[in-house]
Design an enzyme around this catalytic site. Sequence first.
Site, PDB file in Angstrom:
ATOM      1  N   HIS A  44       0.800  -1.219   0.000  1.00  0.00           N
ATOM      2  CA  HIS A  44       0.000   0.000   0.000  1.00  0.00           C
ATOM      3  C   HIS A  44       0.839   1.278   0.000  1.00  0.00           C
ATOM      4  CE1 HIS A  44      -3.914  -1.792   0.183  1.00  0.00           C
ATOM      5  NE2 HIS A  44      -3.653  -2.454   1.300  1.00  0.00           N
ATOM      6  N   GLN A 145      -2.427 -12.739   5.941  1.00  0.00           N
ATOM      7  CA  GLN A 145      -3.384 -11.731   6.376  1.00  0.00           C
ATOM      8  C   GLN A 145      -4.797 -12.156   5.992  1.00  0.00           C
ATOM      9  OE1 GLN A 145      -1.914  -7.800   6.122  1.00  0.00           O
ATOM     10  NE2 GLN A 145      -3.905  -6.831   5.897  1.00  0.00           N
ATOM     11  N   GLU A 147      -8.521 -11.001   5.796  1.00  0.00           N
ATOM     12  CA  GLU A 147      -9.171  -9.685   5.768  1.00  0.00           C
ATOM     13  C   GLU A 147     -10.376  -9.639   4.839  1.00  0.00           C
ATOM     14  OE1 GLU A 147      -6.292  -6.850   4.269  1.00  0.00           O
ATOM     15  OE2 GLU A 147      -5.343  -8.375   3.013  1.00  0.00           O
ATOM     16  N   ASP A 173      -9.862  -3.814   5.796  1.00  0.00           N
ATOM     17  CA  ASP A 173     -10.473  -4.520   4.673  1.00  0.00           C
ATOM     18  C   ASP A 173     -11.556  -5.482   5.137  1.00  0.00           C
ATOM     19  OD1 ASP A 173      -9.216  -3.426   2.424  1.00  0.00           O
ATOM     20  OD2 ASP A 173      -7.433  -4.624   2.736  1.00  0.00           O
TER      21      ASP A 173
END
Length: 252
Positions: A44, A145, A147, A173
Amino acid sequence: MYDFRKKCVSLDRLIGTFCAIPHPVAVEVAAASGVDFLCIDWEHSQIGRERLEDLVRAADVHRIPAMVRVPGHTPEWIAAALDAGASGVLVPRVSTAEQAHMAVMACRYPPVGARGVGPGRAAGYGYRIPDYLTSANDVLTVAIQVETAEGLANIDDIVQVDSVDVVFIGPGDLSVSIDAMGPAGQDKLNAAIIRIAAAARAARKAIGIFRPSADDVGKWSRHGISFYLLASDTMFLGAGLAAGVVSARSAS
């Protein structure tokens, strides 16, 4: 730094932050702050592949483990981060056991996985390949992760994947995916986080989470979460400067 994975799986409380500023100075400053580890955010932020090695090297100056959150599941992205000398990877958007297994395969050398051998920085640019091959599977941290709504639905299968060290919860998210944004969705989001944490704890996996501040670390630690990424270098920079400005303007 070789005890980082051991501390993760031993459920030591570890506190880190995301590094989103694409400059070694920012990483050095963060590494000198007292954190247990850093996570360079390749997903990101505007960090290019050619910059990764410099950022990991900057963390090494202070002997602080630096993970990399890779952009996705692609084995080439994972290899690039690990070859640069990262202490592990955080693989985003893992929603199925198959995706978790593929992350492990990309991170671990045979016979556990299928990672390719290369003369990168981690292996001394080719001069220490045998030594690196001997230790890499034991010392590199694999974090996935969770999410998405799909990941939440599949969590019992995901946490059973061998060689995953940390199940990391991405509340931002996740809140969007399960329609639990904002104050109105807080109870629903908290229930999802607790569900993921309980499944990971039952499978004897370390549990991680992103928090924008340390205000509720105690609360989430009671649910077995031990691996924390607090905010980011950019968030701390903005918050620190804003607080200084307010203080200066109100001074008499």
